[in-house]
Enzyme design. Structure first.
Site, PDB file in Angstrom:
ATOM      1  N   SER A  24     -30.297 -33.913 -43.594  1.00  0.00           N
ATOM      2  CA  SER A  24     -29.538 -34.996 -44.218  1.00  0.00           C
ATOM      3  C   SER A  24     -29.389 -34.827 -45.724  1.00  0.00           C
ATOM      4  CB  SER A  24     -30.207 -36.337 -43.908  1.00  0.00           C
ATOM      5  OG  SER A  24     -31.450 -36.402 -44.550  1.00  0.00           O
ATOM      6  N   LYS A  68     -34.276 -45.363 -44.912  1.00  0.00           N
ATOM      7  CA  LYS A  68     -33.731 -44.717 -46.099  1.00  0.00           C
ATOM      8  C   LYS A  68     -33.099 -45.745 -47.042  1.00  0.00           C
ATOM      9  CE  LYS A  68     -32.957 -40.217 -44.016  1.00  0.00           C
ATOM     10  NZ  LYS A  68     -31.999 -39.331 -43.367  1.00  0.00           N
TER      11      LYS A  68
END
Ligand code: ADP
Length: 795
Positions: free
Chosen positions: A703, A746
């Protein structure tokens, strides 16, 4: 040899005859030529030997009568064939002894007891059959002498050996030795020793017939040596046997004493112990076959000796059998409404999770069967998995038991060790069942993702047997040996990381994810649950202490860094303890007000620096977001350019996937250099270095593709990004942005760090519903399909 030594000694001294032989120089008795014969079975008489004899044969009685009538002398000699009643010349040994009758005693059955004394050797010349008895014509046998020094030495040696013999055999009175020591005659010594030695008939006869005195002594010496050796061995064997006997007798004696002591103290003895065990078995109400087995073991226990180690093993085993809950259960109600109330009462937030749990319970209630998936709560530590389990138990009115499987690598820890191992025990499942004491508890298996498999077997497959409703009605623990029914147990499992759950187990799980709390949620949890709980535990009253919201904020931000609230709870506990002490020591006046400032007075310096993203915009710097086991985190990605030949250096412990993302971003930039308005030949003239700080911590995952690409572009352009944003997303070479996992964690991390602009893959839009409203309210989300859109958003 029944003669008394005293009488013999007296006679030896007083009956010394008159004649002396030339050869030996010692007095020699006269031997008449023709003498009545007394044949002997298995007896050899020596000169100077006094011996009682039983005379039974008519022929022998007649010979004795004849002798008594004619001067009491007769000739005795041994038969070579002891079974012959009337011996012939050939069945008699040739050499015998002329003897005198010392005593006689007539018995009423016509037999006689006589005592004779041997006088001198003679050898049979002729056998004469008379009417009722035998007579022999004999010739004296003269021994040859031995008078030199060697003779003396030989005498001494033999005597010394005989002394040993007396000592070892313990059959001869030691006074005999005194008598023998005074004998100076070699022949006499030899004959006296012969009288005492227990030898076979042939050996005795051979000694009698050996005319040469030296040879006779030598033979005696050899025989003594053999006998002494044998006696020595006999003694050793005897000693050893005695020692063993003594040892076992001692043990027996001590055990009897111990029993007596136990009785004195009023303690139950073994008989009572086994009946106590039997009672225990019967009270436990085991299934029939188990009870039979247990009673068989009790019977075996009874037969064992008192205090035997095996007895202890059996006892423990039977106690285990009696202690596991075979029938006991708590009443099991499941009221969904009540369950909802309890879950809400015990936990703040977690709406989705609670809903899932209630649905799960409802299905279970409706279907009635225990079959179906197992609930698995997945999330970082301290997010409330255990306490949810406890609430579920409360809602179902069941008891709760929990066992941690973290670090379990041996199948036997789940299934137990066989009883043949020393100190073996049942596995953790059965141990927990005993602890909880009912057969239908809520059973939480913690950290099923932390089990390891190795050569000792696969704990996961054993666990599968525990959880599988098809199999667990007959769970077989190696120690118990009998089947135990687990099908009424309500199992709940927990894990930190879904992807580490063994595949076979994962298949059976109904996964419910708990992802961690925002600071805002933590504030609420602290105020509503943790603070009241800690006040209770530290004995503080509401009027003693006030903890301000700002203080909790400092605890959350500067003393803890976690997804859950476990550390926060510990810190609150520490604050309460310290305040309690102050109040007790009258160091303060109540209420003590805990403010953001006083926290550090109580707990010492801050543990963590303020989690603030470095929001200053610089060329080559971009912010990424990472998912970690304790929740989420942000990371700064830095790229710098320098003159060179197009090398790409990657540092900061980047994993393979992250390095590949970096290379993909590099290639994308090279391919699109013109469109992106960067020097088209940068790959020839510049070197690029990408670094992700906190270099000691390994990082990986796809990511980071988007932030790496942004960081490189910003460095190559030499221009800082326009906006402080945190970014996440996987990239392809064509510039597409693919979705990633852990969006909630996140985003929460970025929010905690003060970032208000977040770039996410468009396909992750669906995950935004999980984001708490208070976070959404002050964060701007940019959803992108391509890397180009991401560049546009921040550059
Ligand atoms: P886990 O099992 O996930 O590691 P715990 O269940 O042990 O976490 O939770 C740690 C502490 O935090 C417990 O005291 C628990 O009551 C509390 N806690 C966690 N989440 C919540 C919540 N949502 N509401 C109230 N208390 C919570």
């Amino acid at each position: 040899m029944a003669q008394s030594n005293k009488s013999r000694r007296v006679r030896l001294e007083t009956q010394m005859p008159e004649e002396t032989t030339a050869e030996t120089g010692r007095p020699q008795r006269a031997v008449r030529e023709r003498l009545p014969l007394l044949p002997l079975k298995e007896v050899v008489v020596f000169p100077n030997m006094v011996i009682p004899l039983l005379v039974g044969r008519p022929m022998s009685v007649a010979a004795v009568e004849e002798s008594l009538a004619s001067g009491r002398l007769l000739f005795v000699c041994a038969q070579t064939e002891p079974n012959e009643d009337t011996p012939s010349l050939s069945s008699l040994y040739k050499v015998g002894v002329a003897s005198t009758i010392l005593q006689t005693m007539r018995m009423h059955d016509g037999t006689m007891k006589i005592v004779i004394e041997g006088l001198a050797r003679g050898s049979i010349r002729r056998l004469i059959h008379r009417k009722s008895m035998l007579e022999v014509v004999v010739r004296p046998v003269q021994s040859t002498g031995l008078n030199d020094k060697r003779g003396v030495a030989l005498m001494r040696t033999t005597l010394a050996q005989f002394e040993d013999y007396v000592r070892l055999s313990q059959r001869i009175a030691p006074e005999i030795l005194m008598q023998l020591r005074n004998v100076t005659e070699a022949e006499m010594l030899a004959d006296l020793i012969c009288a005492y030695l227990s030898l076979r008939t042939e050996e005795r006869q051979e000694l009698l017939a050996t005319v040469n005195v030296r040879q006779r002594l030598e033979k005696i010496s050899a025989l003594l040596m053999r006998e002494n050796e044998l006696l020595e061995i006999e003694r050793e064997v005897r000693d050893r046997v005695r020692e063993q006997m003594e040892h076992s007798q001692r043990e027996y004696y001590l055990q009897e004493q111990l029993k007596a002591i136990h009785q004195e103290l009023g303690k139950t003895d073994e008989g009572d112990e086994s009946s106590e065990l039997r009672q225990m078995v019967i009270k436990a109400k085991m299934p029939k076959d188990v009870e039979e087995k247990a009673l068989r073991e009790v019977a075996r226990y009874e037969r064992l000796p008192f205090m035997s180690p095996e007895g202890a093993v059996i006892r423990t085993y039977v106690e285990w059998l009696a202690d596991v809950p075979w029938r006991k259960r708590s009443k099991d109600t499941l009221d969904i409404e009540k369950a909802k109330v309890i879950l809400d009462k015990d936990h703040y937030g977690l709406d989705k999770v609670k809903e899932r749990i209630l649905e799960f319970l409802a299905v279970r209630k409706l279907s009635k069967k225990a079959k179906g998936p197992i609930l698995c709560l997945v999330g970082p530590p301290g997010v409330g998995k255990t306490s949810l389990g406890k609430s579920i138990a409360r809602a179902m009115d069941r008891k709760f038991v929990r066992v941690s499987l973290g670090g379990v690598r041996d199948e036997a820890e789940i299934r137990g060790h066989r009883r043949t191992y020393v100190g073996s025990l049942p596995g953790r499942v059965i141990q927990s069942m005993k602890k909880v004491g009912v057969k239908n508890p809520v059973f939480m298996l913690d950290e099923i993702d932390k089990m390891n498999m190795d050569f000792r077997g696969d704990p996961a497959s054993a666990l599968l047997e525990v959880l599988d409703p098809e199999q667990n009605h007959a769970f077989n623990d190696h120690y118990l040996e009998v089947d135990f029914d687990l099908h009424e147990v309500f199992f709940i499992t927990t894990a930190n990381n879904e992807f580490d759950i063994p595949y076979a187990l994962h298949d059976r799980m109904e996964i419910v994810r708990l992802s961690g709390y925002t600071s805002y949620e933590k504030q609420h949890i602290a105020r509503l649950f943790l603070i009241p709980k800690q006040l209770r535990e530290s004995g503080l009253k509401k009027r003693d202490i006030t903890i301000e919201e700002s203080a909790v904020g400092v605890l959350i931000d500067r003393y803890t860094r976690e997804a859950g609230v476990r550390e926060l709870e510990r810190r609150l506990a520490a604050v309460c303890r310290k305040v309690a002490r102050k109040i007790l020591e009258k160091d303060t006046k109540a209420p003590f007000v805990v403010t953001a400032e006083t926290v550090s007075e109580l707990l010492g310096p801050f543990e963590y620096s303020e989690l603030r993203a470095d929001l200053e915009l610089q060329p080559g710097v971009a912010i990424g977001m990472a998912w970690t086991h304790t929740g989420g985190d942000i990371l700064h990605i830095e790229t710098t350019t320098m003159k060179g030949k197009g090398a790409l250096t990657l540092t900061g412990q980047l994993g393979n996937v992250m390095q590949e993302s970096a290379k993909a971003a590099y290639s994308y930039l090279r391919a699109r250099a013109k469109d992106l308005k960067i020097p088209e030949t940068f790959y020839k003239t510049w070197d690029l270095h990408v670094h992700v700080p906190e270099g000691a911590i390994p990082k990986d995952g796809p990511s980071a593709g988007v932030p790496i690409a942004v960081s490189m572009l910003s460095a190559l352009r030499g221009a800082a990004p326009k906006k402080a944003a945190s970014m996440t997303g996987e990239i392809t070479l064509r510039g597409r942005v693919l979705p990633i996992g852990g969006v909630k964690e996140k985003v929460l991390a970025a929010h905690r760090a003060g970032i208000r602009l977040v770039v996410l893959p468009k396909e992750n839009e669906k995950d935004l519903v999980e984001i708490p409203e208070e976070v959404k309210a002050d964060t701007e989300f940019v959803l992108v399909n391509t890397i180009g859109e991401a560049f546009k958003a921040v550059m």
